[in-house]
Structure formats: structure tokens, C-alpha cells
Write a protein that holds these residues in place. Structure first.
Motif, short mmCIF file in Angstrom:
data_model
loop_
_atom_site.label_atom_id
_atom_site.label_comp_id
_atom_site.label_asym_id
_atom_site.label_seq_id
_atom_site.Cartn_x
_atom_site.Cartn_y
_atom_site.Cartn_z
N ALA A 27 7.56 -37.38 -16.83
CA ALA A 27 6.59 -36.56 -16.09
C ALA A 27 5.39 -36.16 -16.94
O ALA A 27 5.55 -35.81 -18.11
N PRO A 62 2.86 -33.48 -15.82
CA PRO A 62 2.45 -32.57 -14.74
C PRO A 62 0.97 -32.20 -14.72
O PRO A 62 0.49 -31.68 -13.71
N MET A 112 11.69 -33.96 -17.93
CA MET A 112 10.83 -32.79 -18.16
C MET A 112 11.01 -32.34 -19.61
O MET A 112 12.04 -31.77 -19.97
N GLU A 113 10.01 -32.62 -20.42
CA GLU A 113 10.08 -32.25 -21.84
C GLU A 113 8.70 -31.96 -22.39
O GLU A 113 7.70 -31.95 -21.66
N CYS A 159 3.51 -26.90 -22.27
CA CYS A 159 3.81 -26.76 -20.84
C CYS A 159 2.73 -27.36 -19.95
O CYS A 159 2.58 -26.99 -18.79
N MET A 174 4.80 -24.59 -13.00
CA MET A 174 5.69 -25.68 -13.38
C MET A 174 6.85 -25.81 -12.39
O MET A 174 7.22 -26.94 -12.00
N ILE A 224 7.75 -29.21 -10.17
CA ILE A 224 9.06 -29.86 -10.16
C ILE A 224 9.63 -29.88 -8.74
O ILE A 224 10.22 -30.88 -8.31
N ILE A 279 17.72 -33.77 -13.17
CA ILE A 279 16.68 -33.19 -14.03
C ILE A 279 17.13 -33.26 -15.48
O ILE A 279 18.17 -32.72 -15.85
N THR A 338 16.24 -32.26 -19.33
CA THR A 338 15.44 -31.28 -20.07
C THR A 338 16.27 -30.73 -21.22
O THR A 338 17.45 -31.03 -21.37
N TRP A 388 12.95 -25.77 -21.10
CA TRP A 388 13.11 -25.22 -19.75
C TRP A 388 12.84 -23.72 -19.74
O TRP A 388 12.17 -23.18 -18.85
N THR A 431 9.52 -23.03 -17.64
CA THR A 431 9.82 -22.64 -16.25
C THR A 431 10.26 -21.18 -16.15
O THR A 431 10.57 -20.71 -15.05
#
Length: 288
Positions: free
Chosen positions: A143, A145, A177-178, A186, A194, A198, A215, A217, A222, A226
Motif C-alpha cells: 500500500a 496511501p 500496511m507498513e 504514516c 489512515m 484501510i 491485514i 502490519t 499500527w 492508526t
């Protein structure tokens, strides 16, 4: 001096024609280069510059480190049987799948896409090869974002290898997601932003395939990006990244991990993974 000034200065129609032809050929060559698999298209210019170096956990190791060095240093005492597996990207190139199978790998995840333009140039060899060797396999999306919306990236993923079928050998797609390999951790998003991104990806993937994506991560990322959201635990399986002898603390809401990426090298090519259960449970998760 403009192109118009140049043509007047030469006063020669053939010169203008040659310039036009050259410009057209240059544009065509550029478009072909940008469209080639394994590269970023023009809409990623200046942003996605090394997608072949962005793999599942590539940034986890950089930011969080590791206290493992392959199988020999890891002693795990799980509460249930763990099924060994692996994940790969274009970095591994053509993989010896029969060799990995003979050493015990029972499942594999393969990088399919990144952002909205990159596709893994080795995807067919890796995705089909793992299946033909007998493994349960799936694909994942790296991802970005800040590049485009979650739904747009989910659509691109599904259209380029991220689909799912209930054949018992195809795992639902995974969302990686990293840490941002190109800038702010982020991706310039607030925690709520975020979570919304997602959710957009997850809901669109579900609409297209009937499954919610796994997911992937780390607990640290995370929590930071998030706000340690528990919004996904009810629908999305967790693939935790932690290069240690235990999974450690999980993100809020998840009582257990489905997958664990526990080392970035070892017995199998690529990263080393464990499914939290026996092989028949891997197949059950694949079938849905």
C-alpha cells in the motif's frame, strides 16, 4: 527560443517534419518504458522510484530491527501447531518452488502490486509456480496511501493478480500496511485518515471478491499510524510482522494472529512465515 522560432529560423518544412517525427518517436518510446512491468508509470513519477525493493516487511526490518538470524536462533512454543510458509516478491526472481516444497513450505504469498501502477514482473512464475508445487498460495498489495485512494488501489490489485477463488488453494489477498519507503512514516495521514483509507481498501476488496483482505502490519506501525485501531479485528485476519521468538503484543482487537512473519531469511527463499494452525486450517481459511 520556442519550437515556432526554430522552424521560422530554418525556414524549412522538412526540418519541422523531422522535429515532429522525432518528438513523436520519443514520446512513444517513453510510454513503452513507463508501461513495462516492474516499473512505475508517469502518475508515480517522483514518488514510486524503487518498487522492486518494497516487499512485505522491507521497512519493518529497517525500522524495528530483528533478533533472529534464521531458523537456528528461534525457539517458538506455540499453543497450536504452526504450518510453515513463505512470502516472496520480484527481489527473489524465479523461485525454486519444488525445492521450497521439499523443505516443508506449505503456503506462499506473492507480491502482486504496489500503488496503482506497479506489477511484479515475476508474478506469474511465483504465483503459478507455488500452486503447481502443491502450495496454498495468495498474493499481496504493497500500500501507498498517499498516492491514491484505498478503493482505487484495491481495484488495481484485484485486476492484476489479487483476486480470490474458493478452490481451497487460493488465499484471500493481503494488504501490506507498513512504514513508508518514500517519506513520512504514516504517509502524511492522521490516525483517522489512515483507518478510513484501510476501510476503503478492505470494503472494495470485499465487494470485488467476497472476502476481506488479510491485514499485514507490525504492532508498532499500527499503533503509530492508526492509533491502535480495533476497527478491523472482526472482519480482517491479522498477519503480524515481528522478527523474534514470539509474536509479542498484538494490535488491539485481535486475540490471535492468523499469520506470523517471524524472519526475513531462513530455510525458504524470501521471508519466513507461520500459519497459526495445521495445514487443514490453512486450506479452510483459503476456501473461506
Amino acid at each position: 527560443m520556442s519550437h515556432g522560432d526554430l522552424s521560422v529560423m530554418h525556414g524549412n518544412g522538412s526540418v519541422r517534419a523531422r522535429l515532429t517525427l522525432f518528438t513523436g518517436l520519443l514520446a512513444t518510446m517513453l510510454s513503452l518504458v513507463l508501461a513495462a512491468p516492474g516499473t512505475a508509470h508517469a502518475d508515480d513519477s517522483g514518488h514510486m522510484t524503487h518498487p522492486d525493493l518494497d516487499w512485505l516487511g522491507s521497512q519493518i526490518k529497517i525500522h524495528e530491527g530483528s533478533d533472529t538470524a534464521g531458523d537456528s536462533k528461534v525457539v517458538v512454543t506455540p499453543t497450536v501447531t504452526q504450518t510453515p510458509g513463505m512470502d516472496v516478491s520480484s527481489y527473489q526472481g524465479d523461485v525454486n518452488w519444488s525445492g521450497a516444497w521439499s523443505k516443508g513450505a506449505k503456503f506462499a504469498y506473492v507480491k502482486a502490486t504496489e500503488g496503482t501502477s506497479y506489477t511484479n514482473p515475476y508474478f506469474a512464475q511465483q504465483y503459478n509456480g507455488s500452486y503447481n508445487a502443491g502450495m496454498v498460495r495468495g498474493s499481496y498489495h504493497f500500500a501507498l496511501p498517499d498516492l491514491s485512494g484505498g478503493a482505487a488501489q484495491a481495484d488495481y490489485f484485484v485486476a492484476h493478480g489479487g483476486g480470490w477463488s474458493a478452490d481451497g488453494k487460493t488465499l484471500p489477498g493481503a494488504l501490506d500496511m507498513e512504514y513508508n519507503p518514500y517519506g513520512a512514516t504514516c504517509y502524511g495521514k492522521s490516525a483517522s485518515g489512515m483507518v478510513s483509507w484501510i476501510q476503503s481498501f478492505s470494503n472494495e476488496y470485499h465487494a470485488k471478491t467476497g472476502r476481506y483482505p488479510t491485514i499485514y502490519t507490525s504492532t508498532s506501525w499500527w499503533t503509530t499510524c492508526t492509533g491502535n485501531s480495533s476497527a478491523f479485528a472482526a472482519k480482517n485476519a491479522l498477519w503480524i510482522a515481528r522478527y523474534s521468538s514470539s509474536v509479542g503484543t498484538l494490535p488491539t482487537g485481535w486475540g490471535y494472529q492468523t499469520f506470523w512473519q517471524w524472519a526475513d531469511s531462513g530455510t525458504f527463499p524470501g521471508d519466513q512465515d507461520k500459519f497459526n494452525g495445521t495445514l487443514d486450517r490453512v486450506k479452510a481459511y483459503a476456501k473461506g
